[in-house]
Design an enzyme around this catalytic site. Structure first.
Site, mmCIF file in Angstrom:
data_model
loop_
_atom_site.group_PDB
_atom_site.id
_atom_site.type_symbol
_atom_site.label_atom_id
_atom_site.label_comp_id
_atom_site.label_asym_id
_atom_site.label_seq_id
_atom_site.Cartn_x
_atom_site.Cartn_y
_atom_site.Cartn_z
ATOM 1 N N GLY A 40 -3.141 5.746 6.372
ATOM 2 C CA GLY A 40 -3.625 5.643 4.468
ATOM 3 C C GLY A 40 -3.450 4.898 4.003
ATOM 4 N N THR A 41 -3.914 4.312 2.872
ATOM 5 C CA THR A 41 -4.103 2.924 2.089
ATOM 6 C C THR A 41 -3.281 2.050 2.308
ATOM 7 O OG1 THR A 41 -5.089 4.505 0.116
ATOM 8 C CG2 THR A 41 -3.832 1.921 -0.234
ATOM 9 N N GLY A 145 -2.866 10.715 -1.654
ATOM 10 C CA GLY A 145 -2.600 9.119 -1.989
ATOM 11 C C GLY A 145 -3.112 8.934 -3.323
ATOM 12 N N GLY A 182 -3.309 -7.056 -15.145
ATOM 13 C CA GLY A 182 -2.789 -8.316 -14.332
ATOM 14 C C GLY A 182 -1.111 -7.770 -14.239
ATOM 15 N N GLU A 204 -5.613 -9.493 -19.033
ATOM 16 C CA GLU A 204 -4.975 -8.313 -19.037
ATOM 17 C C GLU A 204 -4.328 -7.317 -20.739
ATOM 18 O OE1 GLU A 204 -2.434 -5.203 -18.732
ATOM 19 O OE2 GLU A 204 -2.572 -6.131 -17.097
ATOM 20 N N GLY A 272 -4.589 -0.795 -12.081
ATOM 21 C CA GLY A 272 -3.965 0.507 -11.483
ATOM 22 C C GLY A 272 -4.684 1.589 -10.533
ATOM 23 N N HIS A 445 26.822 -19.461 2.757
ATOM 24 C CA HIS A 445 26.497 -20.284 1.921
ATOM 25 C C HIS A 445 25.783 -21.023 3.715
ATOM 26 C CE1 HIS A 445 26.430 -24.313 0.026
ATOM 27 N NE2 HIS A 445 26.847 -24.656 0.531
#
Length: 467
Positions: A40-41, A145, A182, A204, A272, A445
């Site tokens: 797919g995408t 999709g 954006g 944007e 989008g 750490h």
């Protein structure tokens, strides 16, 4: 005619994962894919190729800007071979897609190449290049999709005015790439070409970038990307995009109707994505779509036809590969009579820029709107020894916790390797842990993960140790 317990239409992350889980649960399964490669995408023109280019460009950026500070000297000029970079990206895609084909074979899933079109709710016609074939399916999962969206007045020519698909295979580095939108996709591809030498401008409509994420993340990412050379024009409404030869002109108005004019050699339209149901003939199966073009489903992801389900980008919710995968497993296990669940609040979101941005749960804006009493713990990456060692000092980790119960309500982070680190936030929230729980967990750490512990300490009576 071949008959199946389950037919899956679409082989993206949602579709192929759904097919695998159905096969694992003993169902005779078929998967239908219109293209010659599976995945797919996401695998072909989305997640995987964009990350390959992000990693390649990151290596180049390090060599040009940071190696000398690390005591690494490269004689002569460091050059970009874009053709090789694109070829490496494609090799990664090819290998990944071949891996999906291997998984189909391993799980004895029949693969059909062609466009799956419903004849009725139990029969699917597969329109191939060389004819048609019909199969019968007791149940069907729609996983078709999405495709890139555009604006009504913009003509995508796929040469100079492009979508993310074309941006993944440019034959030259843009001189000036203007990005409309954006959001995640535009910023990731913008950073690829900014590192390689392009001027990058982002227009944007909203008042900030990554508008769906916590405001603090947007503010920090804006600051960092501006340092890298990005130019941002927020609160601007694009009204015109025209091309003349190799020049693209973008016109936009700000809130006071003052006109902005930008000229570039490429314009990436990144506003989008839209659900993709072309050729599905959903109405023949009794499957209803809403006014946004999404397939309507209930809480069980069942469509208006009770033996047909839909998942991923084609239904409501965030368009994320991992969301589609969860839904694919959910439907498979539902069909097997199990009782699966999905908590959509715990689907993480990630922006794969550098620094990476990741989040899960509620934003501060959402908690304020819901009038939830919460507390905040935040810790800067620059205070970590690991961050100073790697020179990745931008960013922070922020934990939002319920003021009364201390339960973690949201985790928001920006910094090195946050795409991986957000899994800790998802895990603790899945088990409804408190900030105190995280604060009392030992974190190795020196690591970036120490910032999560410190943010939790900060949220717990403001007792961070290293700031």
């Amino acid at each position: 005619m071949n008959s199946y317990d389950v037919a899956v239409i679409g082989s993206g992350p949602g579709g192929y994962v759904a097919a695998i889980r159905c096969a694992q649960l003993g169902m005779k399964t078929a998967i239908i894919e219109k293209y010659s490669t599976l995945g797919g995408t996401c695998l072909n023109v989305g997640c995987i190729p964009s990350k390959a280019l992000l990693d390649s460009s990151h290596h180049y950026d390090d060599a040009v800007r940071h190696f000398e500070e690390h005591g690494i000297e490269i004689p002569g000029d460091v050059k970009v071979n874009l053709e090789k970079m694109i070829a490496r990206k494609q090799a990664v895609v090819d290998q990944t897609c071949a891996g999906v084909k291997f998984l189909m074979d391993k799980n004895k899933i029949d693969v059909y190449e062609g466009v799956g079109s419903f004849e009725d709710n139990t029969h699917i016609v597969i329109k191939k290049k060389d004819g048609e074939e019909k199969i019968a399916a007791k149940n069907t999962i729609i996983a078709t999709g999405s495709k890139p969206s555009t604006l009504p007045f913009i003509e995508i020519d796929k040469e100079r005015i492009i979508t993310s698909t074309e941006a993944l295979k440019l034959k030259e580095i843009p001189k000036h790439l203007v990005i409309i939108g954006g959001g995640v996709i535009g910023l990731e591809l913008g950073q690829v070409y900014k590192r390689l030498g392009a001027e990058v401008s982002v227009v944007e409509f909203m008042d900030r970038i990554i508008p769906g994420m916590d405001g603090a993340l947007s503010k920090e990412l804006t600051k960092v990307l501006k340092k890298q050379g990005f130019k941002f024009y927020t609160s601007h409404k694009v009204k015109e995009v025209t091309k003349k030869g190799k020049k693209v002109t973008i016109k936009a108005d700000d809130k006071k109707d003052k006109e902005l004019v930008l000229e570039g050699d490429y314009c990436l339209v990144s506003v989008g994505r839209r659900p993709y149901t072309d050729g599905l003939n959903a109405e023949a199966a009794g499957v209803k779509l809403n006014d946004k073009g999404q397939i309507e489903v209930n809480d069980h992801l069942q469509t208006s036809a009770d033996n047909i389900y839909a998942i991923g980008d084609v239904i409501k919710g965030a368009m994320l590969a991992h969301k589609a995968e969860e839904e694919g497993v959910f439907v498979a296990e539902t069909l097997a009579g199990q009782k699966p669940h999905i908590d959509y609040n715990l689907i993480p979101g990630v922006v794969y820029t550098w620094p990476e941005v990741a989040a899960v749960g509620k934003t501060e804006e959402e908690l304020k709107e819901a009038k939830v009493d919460y507390k905040v713990g935040q810790f800067p990456m620059r205070a970590l020894g690991r961050s100073r060692a790697s020179m990745d000092t931008d960013g922070f980790v922020k934990i939002l916790a319920d003021a009364a119960t201390d339960e973690v309500l949201g985790v928001h982070m920006i910094g090195a390797r946050m795409a991986d680190l957000i899994a800790e936030g998802v895990a603790v929230m899945e088990y409804r842990a408190s900030a105190e729980d995280i604060a009392r967990m030992s974190h190795a750490h020196p690591t970036y993960a120490e910032a999560v512990k410190e943010a939790a300490l900060a949220a717990t009576d403001n007792r961070a140790l290293h700031v």
